[in-house]
Scaffold this motif. Sequence first.
Motif, PDB file in Angstrom:
ATOM      1  N   LYS A  67       0.833  -1.199   0.000  1.00  0.00           N
ATOM      2  CA  LYS A  67       0.000   0.000   0.000  1.00  0.00           C
ATOM      3  C   LYS A  67       0.870   1.253   0.000  1.00  0.00           C
ATOM      4  CE  LYS A  67      -3.954   2.134   2.135  1.00  0.00           C
ATOM      5  NZ  LYS A  67      -5.034   2.024   3.074  1.00  0.00           N
ATOM      6  N   GLU A  68       1.935   1.237   0.784  1.00  0.00           N
ATOM      7  CA  GLU A  68       2.850   2.386   0.804  1.00  0.00           C
ATOM      8  C   GLU A  68       3.529   2.559  -0.549  1.00  0.00           C
ATOM      9  OE1 GLU A  68       5.601   1.996   4.008  1.00  0.00           O
ATOM     10  OE2 GLU A  68       4.034   2.069   5.535  1.00  0.00           O
ATOM     11  N   GLU A  69       3.930   1.449  -1.156  1.00  0.00           N
ATOM     12  CA  GLU A  69       4.563   1.527  -2.471  1.00  0.00           C
ATOM     13  C   GLU A  69       3.590   2.082  -3.505  1.00  0.00           C
ATOM     14  OE1 GLU A  69       5.981  -2.360  -3.388  1.00  0.00           O
ATOM     15  OE2 GLU A  69       7.575  -2.276  -1.893  1.00  0.00           O
ATOM     16  N   LEU A  70       2.331   1.656  -3.434  1.00  0.00           N
ATOM     17  CA  LEU A  70       1.330   2.172  -4.366  1.00  0.00           C
ATOM     18  C   LEU A  70       1.085   3.659  -4.144  1.00  0.00           C
ATOM     19  CD1 LEU A  70      -1.396  -0.611  -4.679  1.00  0.00           C
ATOM     20  CD2 LEU A  70       0.070   0.295  -6.462  1.00  0.00           C
ATOM     21  N   GLN A  71       1.072   4.076  -2.893  1.00  0.00           N
ATOM     22  CA  GLN A  71       0.878   5.499  -2.614  1.00  0.00           C
ATOM     23  C   GLN A  71       2.046   6.319  -3.147  1.00  0.00           C
ATOM     24  OE1 GLN A  71       0.207   5.718   1.603  1.00  0.00           O
ATOM     25  NE2 GLN A  71      -1.997   5.389   1.402  1.00  0.00           N
ATOM     26  N   GLU A  72       3.262   5.817  -2.940  1.00  0.00           N
ATOM     27  CA  GLU A  72       4.432   6.518  -3.470  1.00  0.00           C
ATOM     28  C   GLU A  72       4.364   6.589  -4.992  1.00  0.00           C
ATOM     29  OE1 GLU A  72       7.973   4.660  -2.022  1.00  0.00           O
ATOM     30  OE2 GLU A  72       7.410   4.975   0.070  1.00  0.00           O
ATOM     31  N   TYR A  73       3.988   5.478  -5.615  1.00  0.00           N
ATOM     32  CA  TYR A  73       3.857   5.447  -7.071  1.00  0.00           C
ATOM     33  C   TYR A  73       2.786   6.439  -7.526  1.00  0.00           C
ATOM     34  CZ  TYR A  73       2.854   3.650 -11.738  1.00  0.00           C
ATOM     35  OH  TYR A  73       2.647   3.539 -13.079  1.00  0.00           O
ATOM     36  N   PHE A  74       1.671   6.473  -6.818  1.00  0.00           N
ATOM     37  CA  PHE A  74       0.576   7.381  -7.156  1.00  0.00           C
ATOM     38  C   PHE A  74       1.049   8.835  -7.111  1.00  0.00           C
ATOM     39  CE2 PHE A  74      -2.711  10.171  -5.328  1.00  0.00           C
ATOM     40  CZ  PHE A  74      -3.593  10.197  -6.389  1.00  0.00           C
ATOM     41  N   PHE A  75       1.690   9.221  -6.008  1.00  0.00           N
ATOM     42  CA  PHE A  75       2.145  10.603  -5.880  1.00  0.00           C
ATOM     43  C   PHE A  75       3.212  10.943  -6.922  1.00  0.00           C
ATOM     44  CE2 PHE A  75       0.626  10.140  -1.378  1.00  0.00           C
ATOM     45  CZ  PHE A  75      -0.439  11.013  -1.521  1.00  0.00           C
ATOM     46  N   ARG A  76       4.088   9.993  -7.197  1.00  0.00           N
ATOM     47  CA  ARG A  76       5.129  10.221  -8.199  1.00  0.00           C
ATOM     48  C   ARG A  76       4.510  10.417  -9.586  1.00  0.00           C
ATOM     49  NH1 ARG A  76       8.285   6.114  -6.975  1.00  0.00           N
ATOM     50  NH2 ARG A  76       7.305   4.693  -8.433  1.00  0.00           N
ATOM     51  N   GLU A  77       3.500   9.602  -9.908  1.00  0.00           N
ATOM     52  CA  GLU A  77       2.855   9.724 -11.214  1.00  0.00           C
ATOM     53  C   GLU A  77       2.101  11.048 -11.342  1.00  0.00           C
ATOM     54  OE1 GLU A  77       2.903   7.637 -14.039  1.00  0.00           O
ATOM     55  OE2 GLU A  77       4.583   6.802 -12.935  1.00  0.00           O
ATOM     56  N   HIS A  96       1.039   9.659 -17.427  1.00  0.00           N
ATOM     57  CA  HIS A  96       1.331   9.640 -15.988  1.00  0.00           C
ATOM     58  C   HIS A  96       0.058   9.842 -15.166  1.00  0.00           C
ATOM     59  CE1 HIS A  96       5.656   9.292 -16.100  1.00  0.00           C
ATOM     60  NE2 HIS A  96       5.739  10.261 -16.995  1.00  0.00           N
ATOM     61  N   LEU A  97      -0.789  10.754 -15.601  1.00  0.00           N
ATOM     62  CA  LEU A  97      -2.024  10.999 -14.848  1.00  0.00           C
ATOM     63  C   LEU A  97      -2.971   9.799 -14.910  1.00  0.00           C
ATOM     64  CD1 LEU A  97      -2.733  14.745 -15.680  1.00  0.00           C
ATOM     65  CD2 LEU A  97      -1.793  13.784 -13.579  1.00  0.00           C
ATOM     66  N   THR A  98      -3.033   9.136 -16.057  1.00  0.00           N
ATOM     67  CA  THR A  98      -3.895   7.946 -16.132  1.00  0.00           C
ATOM     68  C   THR A  98      -3.311   6.800 -15.315  1.00  0.00           C
ATOM     69  OG1 THR A  98      -2.857   7.383 -18.241  1.00  0.00           O
ATOM     70  CG2 THR A  98      -4.996   8.471 -18.331  1.00  0.00           C
ATOM     71  N   ASN A  99      -1.983   6.689 -15.255  1.00  0.00           N
ATOM     72  CA  ASN A  99      -1.374   5.678 -14.386  1.00  0.00           C
ATOM     73  C   ASN A  99      -1.741   5.945 -12.932  1.00  0.00           C
ATOM     74  OD1 ASN A  99      -0.172   4.361 -16.509  1.00  0.00           O
ATOM     75  ND2 ASN A  99       1.802   5.367 -16.256  1.00  0.00           N
ATOM     76  N   ALA A 100      -1.699   7.211 -12.545  1.00  0.00           N
ATOM     77  CA  ALA A 100      -2.087   7.572 -11.178  1.00  0.00           C
ATOM     78  C   ALA A 100      -3.556   7.247 -10.949  1.00  0.00           C
ATOM     79  CB  ALA A 100      -1.826   9.052 -10.931  1.00  0.00           C
ATOM     80  N   LEU A 101      -4.358   7.477 -11.957  1.00  0.00           N
ATOM     81  CA  LEU A 101      -5.787   7.197 -11.843  1.00  0.00           C
ATOM     82  C   LEU A 101      -6.054   5.700 -11.701  1.00  0.00           C
ATOM     83  CD1 LEU A 101      -8.462   8.741 -11.911  1.00  0.00           C
ATOM     84  CD2 LEU A 101      -8.519   8.382 -14.360  1.00  0.00           C
TER      85      LEU A 101
END
Length: 152
Positions: A67-77, A96-101
Amino acid sequence: MPSVRLGVGLLAGLAAGGAVVLLSYCVYLDWRRHRDPAFRRRLQDKRRAGQPKAQAPARQLWDPVKKEELQEYFFREVQMGKLCLIRGERGMGFEHLTNALLVCEQPKELLMFFKKTLPPEVFQMLLDKIPLICQQLEETCRSTEHLKDDPD
């Protein structure tokens, strides 16, 4: 008394002889294992056949590390998407925005945020890009599932 000493001596001699034979056999097997690839293959096959099938580990519904890794990935994207849009690289920004989405836990709220913060034409282009990214993600998932099914 001499017969007891003789018995103990004989027993000690047999034990020493057995130890030498065992040690010699171990050295021979080690030498053979290092030299003969077919022997190694047969030995590995025997080990695999003797092992019980490993059961799949129980799936965790919530893994804090992931979950932390996904959050970091989300914020980075999101950050990369913003930077790309500022630089005028719309294609990369949308990606990048669609990856975050895709990894967002609450995509509706994120879309509402994007609707408020992005210019209308950019937001519409983002909405148009989402189905393409989802299709690519599905194709990637199918190909990885196909690879998991293949034993080789």
